[in-house]
Enzyme design. Structure first.
Site, PDB file in Angstrom:
ATOM      1  N   GLY A  10      -0.571  -8.679  18.075  1.00  0.00           N
ATOM      2  CA  GLY A  10      -1.658  -7.684  18.045  1.00  0.00           C
ATOM      3  C   GLY A  10      -2.891  -8.254  17.358  1.00  0.00           C
ATOM      4  O   GLY A  10      -2.924  -8.428  16.147  1.00  0.00           O
ATOM      5  N   VAL A  91       0.614  -4.029  16.505  1.00  0.00           N
ATOM      6  CA  VAL A  91       0.147  -3.425  17.764  1.00  0.00           C
ATOM      7  C   VAL A  91      -0.209  -1.959  17.533  1.00  0.00           C
ATOM      8  O   VAL A  91       0.141  -1.385  16.502  1.00  0.00           O
ATOM      9  CB  VAL A  91       1.207  -3.543  18.880  1.00  0.00           C
ATOM     10  CG1 VAL A  91       1.501  -5.004  19.186  1.00  0.00           C
ATOM     11  CG2 VAL A  91       2.493  -2.827  18.489  1.00  0.00           C
ATOM     12  N   ASN A  92      -0.883  -1.380  18.491  1.00  0.00           N
ATOM     13  CA  ASN A  92      -1.321  -0.001  18.305  1.00  0.00           C
ATOM     14  C   ASN A  92      -0.193   1.002  18.526  1.00  0.00           C
ATOM     15  O   ASN A  92       0.734   0.762  19.292  1.00  0.00           O
ATOM     16  CB  ASN A  92      -2.547   0.313  19.164  1.00  0.00           C
ATOM     17  CG  ASN A  92      -2.475  -0.299  20.528  1.00  0.00           C
ATOM     18  OD1 ASN A  92      -1.822  -1.317  20.733  1.00  0.00           O
ATOM     19  ND2 ASN A  92      -3.102   0.338  21.486  1.00  0.00           N
ATOM     20  N   GLU A 162      -1.140  -1.455   6.053  1.00  0.00           N
ATOM     21  CA  GLU A 162      -2.480  -1.957   5.802  1.00  0.00           C
ATOM     22  C   GLU A 162      -3.363  -0.829   5.289  1.00  0.00           C
ATOM     23  O   GLU A 162      -3.391   0.242   5.851  1.00  0.00           O
ATOM     24  CB  GLU A 162      -3.050  -2.498   7.130  1.00  0.00           C
ATOM     25  CG  GLU A 162      -4.311  -3.266   6.951  1.00  0.00           C
ATOM     26  CD  GLU A 162      -4.182  -4.284   5.820  1.00  0.00           C
ATOM     27  OE1 GLU A 162      -3.516  -5.289   6.015  1.00  0.00           O
ATOM     28  OE2 GLU A 162      -4.732  -4.044   4.722  1.00  0.00           O
ATOM     29  N   LYS A 217       1.856   5.140   3.412  1.00  0.00           N
ATOM     30  CA  LYS A 217       0.702   4.878   4.275  1.00  0.00           C
ATOM     31  C   LYS A 217       0.189   6.177   4.897  1.00  0.00           C
ATOM     32  O   LYS A 217      -1.005   6.477   4.859  1.00  0.00           O
ATOM     33  CB  LYS A 217       1.107   3.873   5.362  1.00  0.00           C
ATOM     34  CG  LYS A 217       0.131   3.723   6.487  1.00  0.00           C
ATOM     35  CD  LYS A 217      -1.146   3.032   6.058  1.00  0.00           C
ATOM     36  CE  LYS A 217      -2.178   3.129   7.144  1.00  0.00           C
ATOM     37  NZ  LYS A 217      -3.259   2.190   7.044  1.00  0.00           N
ATOM     38  N   THR A 219       0.692   9.159   3.821  1.00  0.00           N
ATOM     39  CA  THR A 219       0.232  10.048   2.750  1.00  0.00           C
ATOM     40  C   THR A 219      -1.160   9.638   2.251  1.00  0.00           C
ATOM     41  O   THR A 219      -2.016  10.493   2.017  1.00  0.00           O
ATOM     42  CB  THR A 219       1.244  10.037   1.588  1.00  0.00           C
ATOM     43  OG1 THR A 219       2.536  10.324   2.117  1.00  0.00           O
ATOM     44  CG2 THR A 219       0.891  11.075   0.538  1.00  0.00           C
ATOM     45  N   ALA A 220      -1.389   8.338   2.114  1.00  0.00           N
ATOM     46  CA  ALA A 220      -2.712   7.879   1.654  1.00  0.00           C
ATOM     47  C   ALA A 220      -3.788   8.340   2.633  1.00  0.00           C
ATOM     48  O   ALA A 220      -4.820   8.906   2.233  1.00  0.00           O
ATOM     49  CB  ALA A 220      -2.728   6.356   1.529  1.00  0.00           C
ATOM     50  N   CYS A 273      -7.264   6.164  12.612  1.00  0.00           N
ATOM     51  CA  CYS A 273      -6.110   6.457  11.761  1.00  0.00           C
ATOM     52  C   CYS A 273      -5.953   7.901  11.290  1.00  0.00           C
ATOM     53  O   CYS A 273      -4.874   8.457  11.392  1.00  0.00           O
ATOM     54  CB  CYS A 273      -6.141   5.546  10.544  1.00  0.00           C
ATOM     55  SG  CYS A 273      -5.611   3.889  10.968  1.00  0.00           S
TER      56      CYS A 273
HETATM   57  C1  UDX Z   1      -3.579  -0.447  15.413  1.00  0.00           C
HETATM   58  C2  UDX Z   1      -3.355   1.001  15.029  1.00  0.00           C
HETATM   59  O1  UDX Z   1      -4.513   1.730  15.340  1.00  0.00           O
HETATM   60  C3  UDX Z   1      -3.039   1.158  13.585  1.00  0.00           C
HETATM   61  O2  UDX Z   1      -2.602   2.445  13.306  1.00  0.00           O
HETATM   62  C4  UDX Z   1      -1.950   0.280  13.235  1.00  0.00           C
HETATM   63  O3  UDX Z   1      -1.786   0.334  11.843  1.00  0.00           O
HETATM   64  C5  UDX Z   1      -2.174  -1.140  13.695  1.00  0.00           C
HETATM   65  O4  UDX Z   1      -2.501  -1.180  15.065  1.00  0.00           O
HETATM   66  P1  UDX Z   1      -5.778  -1.794  15.419  1.00  0.00           P
HETATM   67  O5  UDX Z   1      -5.578  -3.215  15.054  1.00  0.00           O
HETATM   68  O6  UDX Z   1      -7.018  -1.130  14.982  1.00  0.00           O
HETATM   69  O7  UDX Z   1      -4.689  -0.922  14.730  1.00  0.00           O
HETATM   70  O8  UDX Z   1      -5.488  -1.581  16.969  1.00  0.00           O
HETATM   71  P2  UDX Z   1      -6.085  -2.351  18.197  1.00  0.00           P
HETATM   72  O9  UDX Z   1      -7.440  -2.863  17.855  1.00  0.00           O
HETATM   73  O10 UDX Z   1      -5.874  -1.471  19.375  1.00  0.00           O
HETATM   74  O11 UDX Z   1      -5.143  -3.640  18.331  1.00  0.00           O
HETATM   75  C6  UDX Z   1      -3.840  -3.644  18.799  1.00  0.00           C
HETATM   76  C7  UDX Z   1      -3.644  -4.878  19.689  1.00  0.00           C
HETATM   77  O12 UDX Z   1      -2.272  -4.995  20.032  1.00  0.00           O
HETATM   78  C8  UDX Z   1      -4.421  -4.820  20.992  1.00  0.00           C
HETATM   79  O13 UDX Z   1      -5.290  -5.952  21.090  1.00  0.00           O
HETATM   80  C9  UDX Z   1      -3.334  -4.864  22.076  1.00  0.00           C
HETATM   81  O14 UDX Z   1      -3.706  -5.595  23.224  1.00  0.00           O
HETATM   82  C10 UDX Z   1      -2.194  -5.537  21.354  1.00  0.00           C
HETATM   83  N1  UDX Z   1      -0.862  -5.264  21.925  1.00  0.00           N
HETATM   84  C11 UDX Z   1      -0.470  -3.992  22.184  1.00  0.00           C
HETATM   85  C12 UDX Z   1       0.005  -6.330  22.195  1.00  0.00           C
HETATM   86  O15 UDX Z   1      -0.358  -7.492  21.996  1.00  0.00           O
HETATM   87  N2  UDX Z   1       1.250  -6.056  22.679  1.00  0.00           N
HETATM   88  C13 UDX Z   1       1.672  -4.797  22.968  1.00  0.00           C
HETATM   89  O16 UDX Z   1       2.799  -4.606  23.419  1.00  0.00           O
HETATM   90  C14 UDX Z   1       0.774  -3.736  22.708  1.00  0.00           C
HETATM   91  C1  UDX Z   2      -8.991   4.586   6.835  1.00  0.00           C
HETATM   92  C2  UDX Z   2      -8.469   4.359   5.410  1.00  0.00           C
HETATM   93  O1  UDX Z   2      -9.561   4.448   4.490  1.00  0.00           O
HETATM   94  C3  UDX Z   2      -7.797   3.007   5.294  1.00  0.00           C
HETATM   95  O2  UDX Z   2      -7.224   2.844   4.016  1.00  0.00           O
HETATM   96  C4  UDX Z   2      -6.712   2.910   6.362  1.00  0.00           C
HETATM   97  O3  UDX Z   2      -6.110   1.625   6.334  1.00  0.00           O
HETATM   98  C5  UDX Z   2      -7.273   3.178   7.737  1.00  0.00           C
HETATM   99  O4  UDX Z   2      -7.936   4.436   7.757  1.00  0.00           O
HETATM  100  P1  UDX Z   2     -11.119   3.787   8.209  1.00  0.00           P
HETATM  101  O5  UDX Z   2     -10.705   4.811   9.206  1.00  0.00           O
HETATM  102  O6  UDX Z   2     -11.410   2.402   8.690  1.00  0.00           O
HETATM  103  O7  UDX Z   2     -10.004   3.610   7.078  1.00  0.00           O
HETATM  104  O8  UDX Z   2     -12.448   4.281   7.461  1.00  0.00           O
HETATM  105  P2  UDX Z   2     -12.754   5.313   6.273  1.00  0.00           P
HETATM  106  O9  UDX Z   2     -13.764   4.675   5.414  1.00  0.00           O
HETATM  107  O10 UDX Z   2     -11.539   5.783   5.622  1.00  0.00           O
HETATM  108  O11 UDX Z   2     -13.491   6.508   7.013  1.00  0.00           O
HETATM  109  C6  UDX Z   2     -12.824   7.372   7.919  1.00  0.00           C
HETATM  110  C7  UDX Z   2     -13.757   8.451   8.414  1.00  0.00           C
HETATM  111  O12 UDX Z   2     -14.065   9.380   7.366  1.00  0.00           O
HETATM  112  C8  UDX Z   2     -15.112   7.922   8.904  1.00  0.00           C
HETATM  113  O13 UDX Z   2     -15.506   8.601  10.070  1.00  0.00           O
HETATM  114  C9  UDX Z   2     -16.041   8.231   7.756  1.00  0.00           C
HETATM  115  O14 UDX Z   2     -17.383   8.364   8.161  1.00  0.00           O
HETATM  116  C10 UDX Z   2     -15.470   9.540   7.261  1.00  0.00           C
HETATM  117  N1  UDX Z   2     -15.818   9.835   5.855  1.00  0.00           N
HETATM  118  C11 UDX Z   2     -15.360   9.024   4.851  1.00  0.00           C
HETATM  119  C12 UDX Z   2     -16.598  10.950   5.543  1.00  0.00           C
HETATM  120  O15 UDX Z   2     -17.007  11.686   6.442  1.00  0.00           O
HETATM  121  N2  UDX Z   2     -16.903  11.208   4.223  1.00  0.00           N
HETATM  122  C13 UDX Z   2     -16.471  10.420   3.210  1.00  0.00           C
HETATM  123  O16 UDX Z   2     -16.787  10.724   2.051  1.00  0.00           O
HETATM  124  C14 UDX Z   2     -15.675   9.281   3.533  1.00  0.00           C
END
Ligand code: UDX
Ligand code: UDX
Length: 459
Positions: A10, A91-92, A162, A217, A219-220, A273
């Site tokens: 991924g 992977v997603n 993560e 994860k 819960t956070a 997420c």
């Molecule tokens: C994703 C999820 O959104 C997140 O919740 C999780 O923690 C980690 O995976 P992200 O890296 O942001 O996070 O997803 P994405 O950018 O879609 O990347 C996943 C990759 O996995 C894609 O490039 C996809 O092509 C690849 N993949 C998917 C494989 O290589 N094999 C598979 O079977 C399915």
């Molecule tokens: C989140 C978590 O922070 C990270 O720990 C986890 O690994 C993945 O999910 P991310 O989604 O990349 O990360 O961004 P984050 O900064 O958490 O923002 C999420 C959304 O909340 C965004 O749309 C942001 O604009 C919004 N947000 C954040 C608000 O509207 N107000 C705030 O005060 C903070």
């Protein structure tokens, strides 16, 4: 076992930056990121670093330093699994769009495919690390697939969620608040802790059992999202009472028990997420018949949907109850600043709502392409692709977007929006010129002085 080769399945927003930082800090380990998406791998290998598939401040420099040295991007999944002692699954895990748990549960089909792939290929013992966000007890399923291969190979499963946030991924990885490792086998846990110990102080490497790690994860993310929904709920009350949500956030944030972070009222949270993980939590709670627990967390999503909806409702109401045939400039499409990621971005839902009211949208985002905007809208299936193309135009500059517009809607908090020549923008617009600031980044007094009718969240 010594770790000399790491493979990550991924090459996405999580896998790419995480492995780049591991490679940078462990020059003696060969890190190979594999993906079924050949186009994505080609982009990671592009000599022009501007073409990397994801944009993260600082990432291109690390890729430039490590790529071809000890960091490799490849589509040869089996070969990378075979040669590695440690395999990350990144992977997603999207929300299910079919069958049982549709719209709530995480779809684990890619995780299962990875586990089966590892089981088929492995000839030596492996440590398998869950990096993807997963429902609690997923490791059990992975374990069962791996342990039923019929050969004598030992697999140790670890959970290592993560916590990086997009837009700050590299600094979050370089200076993490904590690294969490859940597992059963002490040696496997120590091996992974060693990889991180190359740059993370030992007291920040937290070791728990598998299930605590998986649940931590979810819960956070649920707690973080809940803070945004909480302040957004108060923002609506502020609009009715003349309290100012920025002042309220500052006042409560100075209480050290509450803290100042994650209290920015907004058009609603987006990203891949928060929604997915809460839905997942709700689904798990329901599956144990914990109705009150499920309802409690579901409310965070209900509030978020309400916030997006009421932003566009307020815009329409203020523009004399109709936006039909009116040009609305949208500034920002990404779900937050400093990323080109648009997954679950509030901008998509606001645009969809305004298009239903026959607005003519002109969108400018410094990092998001026209293709991405159109595919995000098309994914909602509200209207035909050609109607989306007519209704939403992509502007190449902010000044093109605002020309002759009735109103501006600020969707993302990009820093550059704050330093625009707002006097020049005012001159280009139809009068009265409205600004709806979905991120509270501009100054009300300043905007009013220029002549704008300025509306922000919770003010
Ligand atoms: C994703 C999820 O959104 C997140 O919740 C999780 O923690 C980690 O995976 P992200 O890296 O942001 O996070 O997803 P994405 O950018 O879609 O990347 C996943 C990759 O996995 C894609 O490039 C996809 O092509 C690849 N993949 C998917 C494989 O290589 N094999 C598979 O079977 C399915
Ligand atoms: C989140 C978590 O922070 C990270 O720990 C986890 O690994 C993945 O999910 P991310 O989604 O990349 O990360 O961004 P984050 O900064 O958490 O923002 C999420 C959304 O909340 C965004 O749309 C942001 O604009 C919004 N947000 C954040 C608000 O509207 N107000 C705030 O005060 C903070």
């Amino acid at each position: 076992m010594t770790i000399k080769n790491i493979c990550c399945i991924g090459a996405g927003y999580v896998g790419g930056p995480t492995m780049a930082v591991i490679a940078k800090n462990n020059p003696n380990i060969k890190v190979t990121i594999v993906d079924i998406n050949a186009e994505r791998i080609a982009a990671w290998n592009d000599p022009d670093l501007n073409n990397l598939p994801i944009y993260e401040p600082g990432l291109a420099d690390i890729v430039a330093e490590t790529r071809g040295e000890n960091l490799f991007f490849s589509t040869a999944i089996d070969a990378a699994i075979d040669e590695s002692e440690m395999i990350f699954i990144s992977v997603n895990t999207p929300t299910k769009t079919y069958g049982k748990g549709k719209g709530m549960a995480a779809d684990l089909k890619y995780i299962e495919l990875c586990a089966r792939n590892i089981a088929d290929v492995a000839k030596t013992d492996k440590i398998v690390v869950e990096k993807s966000t997963l429902p609690v007890r997923t490791a059990e399923a992975i374990k069962s697939i791996l342990h039923n291969t019929g050969n004598a190979i030992n697999f140790h499963i670890l959970s290592n969620p993560e916590f990086l946030a997009e837009g700050t991924a590299v600094s979050d990885l370089l200076n993490p608040d904590r690294v969490l490792i859940g597992g059963e086998n002490e040696d496997a846990i120590a091996q992974l802790a060693n990889v991180y110990a190359a740059w993370v102080p030992e007291d920040k490497i937290l070791k728990t059992n598998l299930w605590s790690s998986e649940l931590s994860k979810l819960t956070a993310n649920a707690f973080l999202a809940q803070r945004v929904s909480s302040i957004n709920a108060i923002s609506e009350l502020c609009e009715h009472t003349e309290a100012n949500v920025n002042e309220v956030a500052k006042a409560i944030g100075m209480d050290s028990r509450i803290g100042p972070k994650f209290l920015n009222a907004s058009i609603g949270f987006g990203g891949s997420c928060f929604q997915k993980d809460i839905l997942n939590l709700v689904y798990i709670a329901k599956s144990y018949n914990l109705t009150e627990v499920a309802d409690y967390w579901e409310q965070v999503i209900i509030m978020n949907d309400h916030q997006k909806r009421r932003f566009s409702d307020r815009l329409i109401k203020t523009l004399y109850n109709t936006v039909s045939g009116k040009k609305i400039a949208m500034l920002g499409w990404a779900f937050k600043k400093d990323t080109n990621d648009t997954r679950e971005s509030a901008a998509i839902y606001v645009a969809d709502h305004l298009l239903n009211e026959q607005a003519e949208l002109s969108v400018y985002d410094p990092k998001v392409s026209k293709l991405k905007m159109q595919s995000d809208l098309n994914y909602l299936n509200t209207r035909s692709e050609s109607e989306n193309e007519t209704g939403l135009q992509t502007a190449h500059t902010p000044y093109e977007a605002v020309k002759e517009a009735h109103a501006i809607a600020i969707m993302t908090e990009w820093d550059e929006f704050k330093s625009y020549d707002w006097k020049a923008i005012y001159k280009e617009m139809k009068k009265p010129a409205f600004i709806f600031d979905g991120r509270n980044i501009l100054d009300k007094k300043e905007m009013n002085a220029i002549g704008f009718e300025y509306y922000a969240i919770g003010q």
